[in-house]
Write an enzyme that holds these catalytic residues in place. Sequence first.
Site, PDB file in Angstrom:
ATOM      1  CE  LYS A   1      44.857  84.182  14.932  1.00 55.84           C
ATOM      2  NZ  LYS A   1      45.878  83.543  15.743  1.00 55.84           N
TER       3      LYS A   1
HETATM    4  C1  5RP Z   1      48.402  87.771  17.589  1.00 52.28           C
HETATM    5  C2  5RP Z   1      47.953  86.434  17.113  1.00 52.28           C
HETATM    6  C3  5RP Z   1      47.449  85.452  18.106  1.00 52.28           C
HETATM    7  O1  5RP Z   1      47.845  84.180  17.698  1.00 52.28           O
HETATM    8  C4  5RP Z   1      45.971  85.579  18.146  1.00 52.28           C
HETATM    9  O2  5RP Z   1      45.655  86.724  18.826  1.00 52.28           O
HETATM   10  C5  5RP Z   1      45.229  84.313  18.606  1.00 52.28           C
HETATM   11  O3  5RP Z   1      45.115  84.225  19.896  1.00 52.28           O
HETATM   12  P1  5RP Z   1      43.820  84.631  20.730  1.00 52.28           P
HETATM   13  O4  5RP Z   1      42.790  83.586  20.428  1.00 52.28           O
HETATM   14  O5  5RP Z   1      44.340  84.574  22.121  1.00 52.28           O
HETATM   15  O6  5RP Z   1      43.372  86.003  20.279  1.00 52.28           O
HETATM   16  O7  5RP Z   1      47.969  86.147  15.966  1.00 52.28           O
HETATM   17  O8  5RP Z   1      48.518  88.629  16.515  1.00 52.28           O
END
Ligand code: 5RP
Length: 261
Positions: free
Chosen positions: A169
């Site tokens: 991610k």
């Molecule tokens: C923090 C994360 C969060 O899940 C991530 O930031 C996703 O959320 P957003 O779309 O609000 O950024 O992994 O480390």
Amino acid sequence: MKNRLSRIINPKTGHTVMLAVDHPYFQGAIEGLVSPRETIWPLLPYADALMIARGMLRNTMDAGMETPVILRVSGGISILKEDLSDEEITTSVREAIRLNASAVALSVYVGSPHEKQTLVNLSNLVNECEEYGMPVLAVTAVGREMARDARYLGLASRIAAELGAHIVKTYYCEGFEKVVEGCPVPVVIAGGKKIPEQESLKMAYDALQAGAVGLDYGRNVFQSPDSVAMIRSLRAVVQENYTADEALELFNSLKGEKKKD
Ligand code: 5RP
């Protein structure tokens, strides 16, 4: 492993809409997650997976919930710290299995003071998870001082994949196709800070075009005043090949429906 992965990445489309609500593990009760059940429950039918930490899962979700869980298993820092990278593994793989998680997630901070620690966290977690067929999602978290460009995010994503992450991610950026090209495992994007719905839908569309398998949005869904319309419109982009314009049209029509109620 394949079975768990196919619960979170739809095998028919190869795509996924994850909903991230794990933020309180270091940010506390942020807007939209103060009473998480009210916010999250209506969104679940439109999410392929829910990324959540143990406490919120235990305290606010039902055991009968059908949405697959991606359990946040790293932490140990708070938003009050200047350096957010000092994370360790906080939830065991045994606990993840007990909670029937379909995957576990942790953050890695490439280029940060605790780079090595977070990369070793990932490696150790993968070693343990391989024994049980548990997928690991690595978040290429970005320290306050790090650039969010294709060179840096590409480096962090590739390192995460090389150390064994099954899904990466990361953040969308200009030249995102280079990030995807250099990463041999499926890539999903985070949404980041809340931006207007139109921009958020466009970012989702552009990321999919560049080769991402989907999204793991949080604030851009649950902080939208029309959060159900938003996740349904994002889903249309990811799972039904809507363009950004078509998705915006859908968003506006769903918003309208809500107003009529
Ligand atoms: C923090 C994360 C969060 O899940 C991530 O930031 C996703 O959320 P957003 O779309 O609000 O950024 O992994 O480390």
